[in-house]
Motif scaffolding. Structure first.
Motif, mmCIF file in Angstrom:
data_model
loop_
_atom_site.group_PDB
_atom_site.id
_atom_site.type_symbol
_atom_site.label_atom_id
_atom_site.label_comp_id
_atom_site.label_asym_id
_atom_site.label_seq_id
_atom_site.Cartn_x
_atom_site.Cartn_y
_atom_site.Cartn_z
ATOM 1 N N SER A 231 32.829 -16.670 23.099
ATOM 2 C CA SER A 231 31.517 -16.814 23.752
ATOM 3 C C SER A 231 31.319 -15.845 24.910
ATOM 4 N N ALA A 232 32.394 -15.166 25.343
ATOM 5 C CA ALA A 232 32.300 -14.240 26.476
ATOM 6 C C ALA A 232 31.994 -12.808 26.065
ATOM 7 N N THR A 233 31.853 -12.532 24.763
ATOM 8 C CA THR A 233 31.540 -11.175 24.329
ATOM 9 C C THR A 233 30.096 -10.831 24.658
ATOM 10 N N VAL A 234 29.808 -9.551 24.752
ATOM 11 C CA VAL A 234 28.442 -9.115 25.050
ATOM 12 C C VAL A 234 27.438 -9.617 24.011
ATOM 13 N N PRO A 235 27.705 -9.504 22.699
ATOM 14 C CA PRO A 235 26.721 -10.030 21.740
ATOM 15 C C PRO A 235 26.470 -11.526 21.897
ATOM 16 N N ALA A 236 27.535 -12.297 22.124
ATOM 17 C CA ALA A 236 27.361 -13.744 22.286
ATOM 18 C C ALA A 236 26.556 -14.056 23.539
ATOM 19 N N LEU A 237 26.811 -13.344 24.621
ATOM 20 C CA LEU A 237 26.068 -13.586 25.858
ATOM 21 C C LEU A 237 24.613 -13.143 25.727
ATOM 22 N N ALA A 238 24.371 -12.082 24.973
ATOM 23 C CA ALA A 238 22.988 -11.661 24.723
ATOM 24 C C ALA A 238 22.229 -12.752 23.967
ATOM 25 N N ASP A 239 22.891 -13.371 22.990
ATOM 26 C CA ASP A 239 22.265 -14.478 22.275
ATOM 27 C C ASP A 239 21.959 -15.635 23.219
ATOM 28 N N TRP A 240 22.912 -15.926 24.125
ATOM 29 C CA TRP A 240 22.706 -17.011 25.090
ATOM 30 C C TRP A 240 21.539 -16.695 26.014
ATOM 31 N N VAL A 241 21.437 -15.444 26.474
ATOM 32 C CA VAL A 241 20.338 -15.064 27.369
ATOM 33 C C VAL A 241 19.006 -15.214 26.657
ATOM 34 N N ARG A 242 18.955 -14.905 25.380
ATOM 35 C CA ARG A 242 17.713 -15.088 24.638
ATOM 36 C C ARG A 242 17.310 -16.564 24.631
ATOM 37 N N ARG A 243 18.283 -17.454 24.444
ATOM 38 C CA ARG A 243 17.978 -18.888 24.457
ATOM 39 C C ARG A 243 17.573 -19.337 25.861
ATOM 40 N N ARG B 190 38.539 -19.465 34.856
ATOM 41 C CA ARG B 190 38.887 -19.271 33.447
ATOM 42 C C ARG B 190 37.756 -18.553 32.708
ATOM 43 N N SER B 191 36.522 -18.929 33.006
ATOM 44 C CA SER B 191 35.379 -18.267 32.383
ATOM 45 C C SER B 191 35.336 -16.794 32.749
ATOM 46 N N TRP B 192 35.573 -16.521 34.030
ATOM 47 C CA TRP B 192 35.529 -15.122 34.472
ATOM 48 C C TRP B 192 36.623 -14.307 33.794
ATOM 49 N N MET B 193 37.814 -14.858 33.678
ATOM 50 C CA MET B 193 38.886 -14.116 33.007
ATOM 51 C C MET B 193 38.597 -13.939 31.521
ATOM 52 N N ALA B 194 37.880 -14.886 30.913
ATOM 53 C CA ALA B 194 37.459 -14.711 29.521
ATOM 54 C C ALA B 194 36.455 -13.563 29.412
ATOM 55 N N LEU B 195 35.510 -13.503 30.362
ATOM 56 C CA LEU B 195 34.544 -12.402 30.395
ATOM 57 C C LEU B 195 35.262 -11.068 30.549
ATOM 58 N N ALA B 196 36.213 -11.026 31.478
ATOM 59 C CA ALA B 196 36.979 -9.794 31.701
ATOM 60 C C ALA B 196 37.785 -9.425 30.458
ATOM 61 N N GLN C 134 26.932 -20.815 39.275
ATOM 62 C CA GLN C 134 26.710 -22.256 39.373
ATOM 63 C C GLN C 134 26.254 -22.886 38.060
ATOM 64 N N SER C 135 26.365 -22.125 36.954
ATOM 65 C CA SER C 135 26.018 -22.685 35.648
ATOM 66 C C SER C 135 27.171 -23.503 35.091
ATOM 67 N N ALA C 136 26.823 -24.511 34.291
ATOM 68 C CA ALA C 136 27.830 -25.351 33.653
ATOM 69 C C ALA C 136 28.431 -24.629 32.453
ATOM 70 N N GLY C 137 29.420 -25.291 31.844
ATOM 71 C CA GLY C 137 30.056 -24.742 30.660
ATOM 72 C C GLY C 137 31.292 -23.931 31.002
ATOM 73 N N GLU C 138 31.899 -23.382 29.971
ATOM 74 C CA GLU C 138 33.083 -22.554 30.152
ATOM 75 C C GLU C 138 33.156 -21.541 29.022
ATOM 76 N N LEU C 139 33.326 -20.290 29.377
ATOM 77 C CA LEU C 139 33.432 -19.222 28.392
ATOM 78 C C LEU C 139 34.835 -19.178 27.800
ATOM 79 N N ASP C 140 34.900 -18.729 26.553
ATOM 80 C CA ASP C 140 36.187 -18.442 25.935
ATOM 81 C C ASP C 140 36.109 -17.045 25.321
ATOM 82 N N ALA C 141 37.139 -16.636 24.597
ATOM 83 C CA ALA C 141 37.207 -15.265 24.095
ATOM 84 C C ALA C 141 36.022 -14.920 23.205
#
Length: 284
Positions: free
Chosen positions: A80-92, A197-203, A71-78
């Motif tokens: 922002s969906a990587t593990v390092p990018a998501l780790a940075d987001w989780v820190r924020r 689309r976000s989920w497929m970017a994550l995958a 239920q979060s806003a936004g949309e992942l792409d190739a």
């Protein structure tokens, strides 16, 4: 103790609402140590069965929906969906929600890769790391996720196609008979084309190098680590958990019998008890 209830809240991260499940009504809730609960190819719903018990144990569980998912806003792409990018987001996100370092972090599925990256791969102070049926080493991506690396597959996948694929995955992951209502609840976010689309970017961004590259640092780490594993998981075999436990110092493995990829759905009490004991606030 006052009555504890599960509630959904949102906080601004990068100018967009980040949705998360937590508890309300717990005495001294704001002063309780937060535990970040990270999902992978599902969403915060996987943590729902254990939230109340974690609160009863004196913790403040925070089960976040990653950007563009749940239920979060936004949309992942190739990118922002990587593990390092998501780790940075989780820190924020942790900063926004008031979770001060050192962090207590638990990750399920690919959320476990994000948790490992926070623990030893980034400039983040993590006190304790728990992995629940997580990806490790080269255990991922599984075929049902890896296929979305193919851009032609992504382009040809409709909302209905993705819902059908996720229904199959969710049904297998639950590891028990499920009602249509439960399955529909799990599937609900994927009814949105944006979330799909976000989920497929994550995958598509799933890559085992993000866990393999962390192995040397994990071997050097004195951080307490806990693995909680449904023994009957067909996605993340318990052999990987056994290997991790042997390889990494200060690691304990708790097996959950007769449980699949989402052991919170098979034995919530066992999972909650293990996590509560591991993350318990200091008595001093």
């Amino acid at each position: 103790m006052s009555s504890i209830s599960i509630t959904r809240k949102a906080v601004d991260v990068d100018g967009r609402p980040a949705s998360y499940l937590t508890v309300a009504g717990a005495d001294g809730g704001a002063d309780r140590p937060p535990v970040l609960l990270l999902h992978g190819t599902y969403w915060s719903r996987v943590w729902l069965p254990v939230l109340t018990e974690l609160a009863v144990a004196g913790l403040r569980p925070v089960a976040v929906d990653l950007p563009g998912l749940g239920q979060s806003a936004g949309e992942l792409d190739a990118e922002s969906a990587t593990v390092p990018a998501l780790a940075d987001w989780v820190r924020r996100f942790a900063t926004a929600v008031g979770a001060d370092e050192p962090l207590r972090v638990a990750g399920h599925d690919i959320g476990g890769a994000i948790a490992q990256h926070l623990a030893v791969g980034r400039d983040t102070d993590v006190a304790r790391l728990a992995l629940v049926n997580s990806v490790t080493y080269d255990s991922w991506p599984v075929p049902g996720v890896e296929r979305y690396r193919n851009l032609e597959v992504v382009a040809a996948t409709s909302v209905e196609d993705l819902l059908a694929a996720r229904r199959t995955a969710v049904t297998a992951a639950l590891g028990r008979p499920a009602t249509e209502e439960e399955i529909a609840e799990y599937l609900d976010p994927w009814r949105s084309p944006r979330v799909g689309r976000s989920w497929m970017a994550l995958a598509g961004a799933a890559d085992s190098r993000y866990t393999l590259d962390l192995v040397p640092a994990l071997r050097r780490s004195a951080m307490p680590k806990l693995l909680v594993w449904g023994e009957d998981d067909t996605f993340q075999n318990i052999a990987y958990a056994e290997r991790f436990t042997q390889d990494m110092p200060h690691t304990e493995l708790i097996r959950v019998p007769n449980a699949g990829h989402i052991p919170m759905e098979n034995d919530a009490k066992a999972v909650a008890a293990a996590l509560s004991a591991f993350f318990a606030p200091d008595e001093s």
